[in-house]
Design an enzyme around this catalytic site. Structure first.
Site, PDB file in Angstrom:
ATOM      1  N   CYS A  41       3.658 -22.101   7.296  1.00 44.29           N
ATOM      2  CA  CYS A  41       4.193 -21.801   8.817  1.00 44.29           C
ATOM      3  C   CYS A  41       2.823 -21.543   9.840  1.00 44.29           C
ATOM      4  CB  CYS A  41       4.928 -20.418   8.528  1.00 44.29           C
ATOM      5  SG  CYS A  41       6.387 -19.765   7.921  1.00 44.29           S
ATOM      6  N   GLY A  70       4.364 -26.606   9.246  1.00 43.66           N
ATOM      7  CA  GLY A  70       6.657 -25.862   9.381  1.00 43.66           C
ATOM      8  C   GLY A  70       6.906 -26.652   9.503  1.00 43.66           C
ATOM      9  N   ASN A  89       3.864 -15.896   9.560  1.00 44.66           N
ATOM     10  CA  ASN A  89       3.230 -15.945   8.273  1.00 44.66           C
ATOM     11  C   ASN A  89       2.459 -15.659   6.971  1.00 44.66           C
ATOM     12  OD1 ASN A  89       0.235 -18.907   8.906  1.00 44.66           O
ATOM     13  ND2 ASN A  89       1.675 -18.573   7.327  1.00 44.66           N
ATOM     14  N   GLY A  90       2.706 -16.512   6.184  1.00 41.07           N
ATOM     15  CA  GLY A  90       1.620 -15.733   4.402  1.00 41.07           C
ATOM     16  C   GLY A  90       3.132 -15.234   4.154  1.00 41.07           C
ATOM     17  N   TYR A 127      -7.064 -28.608   2.306  1.00 42.04           N
ATOM     18  CA  TYR A 127      -5.729 -29.405   2.946  1.00 42.04           C
ATOM     19  C   TYR A 127      -5.008 -29.155   3.973  1.00 42.04           C
ATOM     20  CZ  TYR A 127      -0.927 -31.666   2.424  1.00 42.04           C
ATOM     21  OH  TYR A 127       0.209 -31.361   2.889  1.00 42.04           O
TER      22      TYR A 127
END
Ligand code: SF4
Length: 484
Positions: free
Chosen positions: A28, A54, A128-129, A273
């Site tokens: 995210c 995302g 996020n996470g 990445y």
């Protein structure tokens, strides 16, 4: 007053996204703006820059100090928001989110920011996470009568906050210290913006400054590329274990887990990445780190070949590093169709590997008789890799070798990256030679763990490496493991 707009956009799987099924899926992105007359528009630009984190849904909540406005829907940022939507998102504060679901189903109910009003106070949360004790917390909250609106882990934080009485900042600290796992969170009230990063600092979160029409404006974002797009100056990262509060009285930091007590375990996959190469993540330039991974890979895996090439766009920067270090020329033996849209008419008859070929096509006239080194940033399931290697052989390649700019991914991630189970990971129970055979390669070489860490210039202790070495910085609770 809350002005609510949630669009049920139809989401279609696109051929250009087929490789997501063979790769670690993104997580995210979050972006928050404080003190700007065009806060929602700037948050929109921030989300646009963070789209790679995302693609399932996007949303923005804004506030003018009294009224709160929300707009969110399934889809990509430019599809979710129209000019009219942005004009309706009034206020000098905004928080936005782009989502790829790692917990909770992919549907409109689970889009973020989450917006709740409790005892006259409005909160919007963008996360996020992944929390690793959310199941346990949710069970006990439900036993106490809490009714959850979503299946997302992030919602437990709002329920915890609603239950803490007394001073708001104290309640905030108590709520966040109750959760475990990975969280870079933006929490907006009617008149403040709060950034919280877990003590391990798994996911990135940075602070930037802009000149607004009413003095200084602030931006908080997952990556610095969002700051660049709105011409904000990078100030610093939010420290692991820091809670930064920005309101009319200024900016102050709290350290709910104790000041100076946090030890970082940054997700190294951000550098391999996930993050954009033009971002600075954990204080390191992603482009440089990726290129260095390729250089170290060239030292570790010497191969006699005619050319080095990436499958665009994965592995581009590591391929550049490998080519420059090895002296083998970098070429583009596969061409990417950049215009593969999100809606695509599928062939009526079964055409093998169609979705792979529509996106990437080998240059036959160039590859014939060549010995190729492909540079990949990671191999997760290996399903599309097989088809791509076969396409190179069909194009006449004499030898096809592959080098990968990270070690074999053998273990699951519980901190926000959607790695499949060990059984689905191609390297889960296979050595490199066997993986190479599965993919139809002449040889396969992975970057060593030490080489990958060395490329970042940071000590090994600063990173989470769990998907490579099975050492988890934060133990997930047993219910979470059953759920995963
Ligand atoms: Fe990143 Fe892997 Fe750790 Fe997950 S397990 S946080 S992907 S390094």
């Amino acid at each position: 007053m809350v002005d609510f707009m949630v669009k049920e956009n139809k989401r279609e799987i696109c051929p250009s996204c087929t490789d997501l099924f063979d790769r670690p899926r993104h997580e995210c992105g979050v972006c928050g703006i404080f003190n700007h007359s065009e806060a929602a528009r700037l948050a929109y630009f921030g989300l646009y820059a963070l789209q790679h984190r995302g693609q399932e849904s996007a949303g923005i909540v804004s506030s003018d100090g009294e009224n709160t406005h929300i707009h969110k829907a399934m889809g990509l940022v430019p599809d979710v928001f129209t000019e009219e939507d942005l004009q309706r998102l009034k206020g000098h504060l905004a928080v936005g989110h782009v989502r790829y679901s790692t917990t909770g189903a992919s549907n409109i109910t689970n889009t973020q920011p989450l917006l709740v009003t409790h005892q006259g106070r409005t909160f919007a949360l963008a996360h996020n996470g992944n929390l690793v004790n959310s199941r346990e917390l949710r069970n006990s909250l439900e036993k106490e009568g809490a009714i959850f609106q979503t299946t997302m882990d992030s919602e437990v934080i709002l329920h915890l906050l609603a239950r803490k009485a007394g001073d708001f900042e104290e309640a905030l600290q108590k709520s966040f210290t109750a959760v475990k796992g990975a969280f870079s969170i933006l929490l907006m009230t009617e008149n403040s913006l709060i950034a919280v990063r877990d003590p391990d600092g798994f996911r990135p979160l940075c602070l930037g400054r802009m000149q607004g029409d009413d003095g200084e404006s602030w931006i908080l974002a997952s990556e610095t590329c969002a700051l660049d797009l709105v011409a904000a100056e990078y100030i610093r990262d939010i420290a692991p274990g820091e809670m930064l509060i920005i309101d009319k009285s200024g900016m102050r930091s709290l350290f709910p887990w104790g000041e100076g007590k946090s030890s970082p375990h940054h997700c190294i996959f951000e550098h391999v990445y996930f993050a954009r190469p033009d971002s600075e993540v954990f204080g390191i330039n992603v482009y440089n780190a990726r290129k260095k991974m390729g250089e170290i890979l060239a030292e570790e895996a010497e191969i006699d070949a005619d050319l080095v090439m990436p499958f665009p766009d994965s592995g581009n920067y590591a391929a550049l590093g490998y080519a420059q270090k090895s002296g083998i020329p970098l070429e583009f033996g596969v061409i990417r169709n950049h215009y593969v849209g999100r809606t695509f008419i599928q062939p009526t008859q079964s055409m093998r590997d169609f979705n792979v070929r529509v996106k990437l096509n080998p240059v036959r006239g160039f590859l014939k008789g060549k010995r190729i080194i492909i540079v990949e940033d990671s191999i997760i399931r290996g399903t599309t890799g097989r088809s791509r290697v076969a396409a190179l052989r069909q194009a006449g390649a004499a030898e096809v070798h592959m080098v990968v700019s990270c070690p074999p991914t053998r273990y699951a991630c519980y901190y926000g990256i959607d790695f499949p189970s060990v059984e689905q990971l191609i390297a889960g129970k296979r050595e490199a030679e066997e993986v190479g055979k599965c993919l139809g390669l002449d040889s396969l070489h992975y970057l060593s763990l030490e080489g990958m860490v060395r490329a970042t210039g940071l000590p090994k202790e600063n990173f989470c490496l769990a998907c490579f070495n099975n050492i988890y910085p934060v133990e997930p609770d047993l219910n979470f493991l059953k759920m995963s």
